[in-house]
Design an enzyme around this catalytic site. Structure first.
Site, PDB file in Angstrom:
ATOM      1  N   ASP A  20      43.978  40.290  26.926  1.00 65.49           N
ATOM      2  CA  ASP A  20      43.357  40.485  28.237  1.00 65.49           C
ATOM      3  C   ASP A  20      42.827  39.173  28.824  1.00 65.49           C
ATOM      4  O   ASP A  20      41.663  39.078  29.229  1.00 65.49           O
ATOM      5  CB  ASP A  20      42.213  41.498  28.148  1.00 65.49           C
ATOM      6  CG  ASP A  20      42.608  42.799  27.475  1.00 65.49           C
ATOM      7  OD1 ASP A  20      43.755  43.222  27.666  1.00 65.49           O
ATOM      8  OD2 ASP A  20      41.778  43.375  26.755  1.00 65.49           O
ATOM      9  N   GLU A 193      45.820  48.839  36.059  1.00 65.67           N
ATOM     10  CA  GLU A 193      44.581  48.282  35.512  1.00 65.67           C
ATOM     11  C   GLU A 193      44.607  46.759  35.592  1.00 65.67           C
ATOM     12  O   GLU A 193      45.599  46.154  35.997  1.00 65.67           O
ATOM     13  CB  GLU A 193      44.396  48.732  34.059  1.00 65.67           C
ATOM     14  CG  GLU A 193      45.529  48.352  33.148  1.00 65.67           C
ATOM     15  CD  GLU A 193      45.456  49.008  31.773  1.00 65.67           C
ATOM     16  OE1 GLU A 193      44.462  49.687  31.478  1.00 65.67           O
ATOM     17  OE2 GLU A 193      46.403  48.834  30.994  1.00 65.67           O
TER      18      GLU A 193
END
Length: 547
Positions: A20, A193
């Site tokens: 991430d 997302e």
């Protein structure tokens, strides 16, 4: 010391469990952060001048009052932090899953200290990021539930935005839905997302991941002339994916997505994103989601990541930036690194599970070793066990340590661990069995896979332990004589440590561990060094040795 050739970027730029990624530029400096879930300290921050050589300068959440992950599973906790820089201040927003929700911290020096969390209860979702617009306005955008909390299918999510008062760290508007489901809701896209907004040539570009953070992962892009929309998707989405490629291709890079973009001071565009490196066609990978870097090409007003290649590359020509200095310790390619515990504190890359509430280890008793209390907490629980670890960063390599430990009972074991999750790890350590000291290999359920009795002479000497890994196979060694390794058990199932089997969002960590398995103990284990070596075939020409 041999050094890596620096004319190219070597991917992954952050190998192992660094998922991430988020990046920002402040003048001529670049800063990169990644998720840490329930590991402590949280959110490592790296600095670079050239996007090639990265140096860890701190951990953003490095105080217990900033990060409470006690009682959380290893794959809960800190999800998808995002970093931004504006007018002399750095901002990091993230989600503490299962324990508080979304918050923001700030710093004027990215190396820290960072502030205590300011909670954002109005932001209901995950993966927040900040966008600073012209004219002094700022916005926070994030992944949230389906409209009216009525999903049309599993994985139906939205991207929402709220105006954000960055001076007082609070939202000042109601949420607006920017994306419902994904770029084409008729196709039932899942898990939109990791959103980011960029303003380029009068357009607001909204980029997000789609497809879930596994083999169907991708990155998509939309744009609008207004920050709150409507956003029109690029007709040739996705702008990054590897999901269409065959599983049996050599040295695969898979699950690409959760990207961020940065423009250099010289006008080039680059993207960081997560990806995995499976070692077989069944998508087994143990070392987690890693951070990759690739160039961005603008075509007809849209950014395309890795536009000149079908497959994500293990190296690219370096950016047009002045070359920066090498890191104090190696981060990518093949390398060997030994920690001798001679500093006054642990280097920044060492981690533990969850937030420590007591000082259970020492680097000064004695000096030049890591002394660790044998405590009741276990790796299978959700507390803070006596476990200090680093990431496994290669498909092939080894980790070893030398330890002094005299177990007082069969409940006590100390040694080295390959840890994926509470139900998936291997412990190689010294304990007592049938009244004698033994070297023992256990699984997370305490099943004994191998055991060797130590002679009286061996019991009194420091014990060396080694875990060697090669894709889906792990082998375990020990010795009391320097360099004379004895094989305890070869080719143990490594897919047991894979994300595909264990689930979750983290990667294998390797480290030193001591437990009394729920019983009180006054014992200590003393680790004299920890050695890590990576030998992936793809990097055989770029080896580095450091101490």
């Amino acid at each position: 010391m041999a050094v890596q050739a620096q004319e190219k970027i070597i991917n992954p730029v952050l190998p192992g469990f660094y998922p991430d990624p988020s990046i920002c530029r402040a003048g001529d400096d670049y800063y990169l952060i990644t998720s840490t879930f329930s590991y402590y300290p949280g959110v490592p921050i790296f600095h670079s001048k050239d996007l090639v050589n990265w140096q860890q300068i701190g951990n953003i959440l490095n105080r217990p009052e900033q990060l409470d992950v006690e009682g959380l599973g290893v794959s809960r906790g800190i999800f998808a932090p995002a970093i931004a820089y504006h007018d002399g201040t750095f901002y990091m927003v993230t989600t503490l899953v299962d324990k508080g929700g979304n918050f923001v911290v700030t710093a004027t020096n990215p190396a820290g200290p960072w502030s205590d969390p300011v909670w954002l209860p109005e932001v209901s979702g995950i993966d927040p990021s900040l966008f600073f617009d012209e004219g002094g306005k700022a916005y926070i955008l994030y992944n949230s539930d389906a409209p009216d909390n009525k999903p049309l299918y599993d994985g139906h999510r939205t991207i929402r935005i709220q105006e954000f008062d960055y001076k007082n760290l609070r939202t000042v508007s109601e949420p607006t839905i920017l994306v419902n489901g994904g770029v084409d809701i008729s196709k039932k896209p899942v898990w939109i997302e990791g959103p980011h907004i960029y303003k380029v040539n009068g357009y607001y570009y909204l980029m997000a991941a789609e497809g879930g953070t596994s083999v169907n992962h991708s990155e998509v892009i939309l744009r609008s002339q207004n920050v709150t929309g409507p956003y029109i998707p690029y007709e040739n989405n996705p702008i990054l994916t590897q999901r269409h490629l065959p599983n049996d291709r050599p040295n695969p890079v898979s699950a690409t997505g959760h990207a961020d973009l940065v423009q250099t001071q010289n006008g080039e565009w680059w993207s960081i994103f997560l990806a995995t490196r499976p070692y077989d066609t069944e998508d087994h990978y143990n070392i987690g989601r890693e951070t990759f870097l690739a160039p961005v090409t603008w075509k007809d007003g849209w950014p395309i990541i890795n536009a000149k290649h079908e497959e994500v590359q293990y190296s690219y020509t370096r950016p047009n930036l002045p070359e920066a200095k090498l890191s104090d310790f190696p981060l990518n390619g093949n390398f060997r690194y030994r920690e001798d515990f001679t500093a006054s504190e642990l280097p920044m890359y060492w981690m533990m599970l969850r937030t420590p509430r007591s000082n259970w280890y020492s680097l000064s008793q004695p000096t030049g070793s890591l002394s660790m209390e044998v405590r009741p907490e276990e790796l299978s629980g959700k507390g803070n066990p006596s476990y200090i670890a680093r990431r496994q960063q290669h498909l092939e390599g080894s980790a070893s340590t030398r330890m002094k430990f005299n177990p007082a009972s069969k409940n006590e074991i100390a040694g080295i661990v390959a840890f994926q999750g509470e139900k998936n790890y291997y412990t190689l350590g010294k304990t007592i069995s049938k009244g004698k000291q033994v070297v023992q290999l256990r699984k997370a359920d305490n099943a004994v896979l191998a055991e060797e009795t130590l002679s009286r002479k061996e019991s009194k000497k420091p014990l060396q332990l080694k875990i060697a890994f090669d894709g889906g196979k792990y082998s375990f060694y020990y010795t009391t004589n320097e360099g004379d390794w004895k094989l305890l058990k070869a080719d143990v199932d490594g897919t047991y440590l894979s994300t595909r089997v264990a689930g979750g969002f983290v990667g294998v960590t390797l480290g030193m561990y001591a437990t009394s398995q729920g019983k009180p103990s006054a014992s200590k284990a003393e680790f004299e060094w920890f050695d890590y070596e990576g030998n992936d075939d793809i990097y055989k020409s770029t080896s580095t040795t450091m101490k």
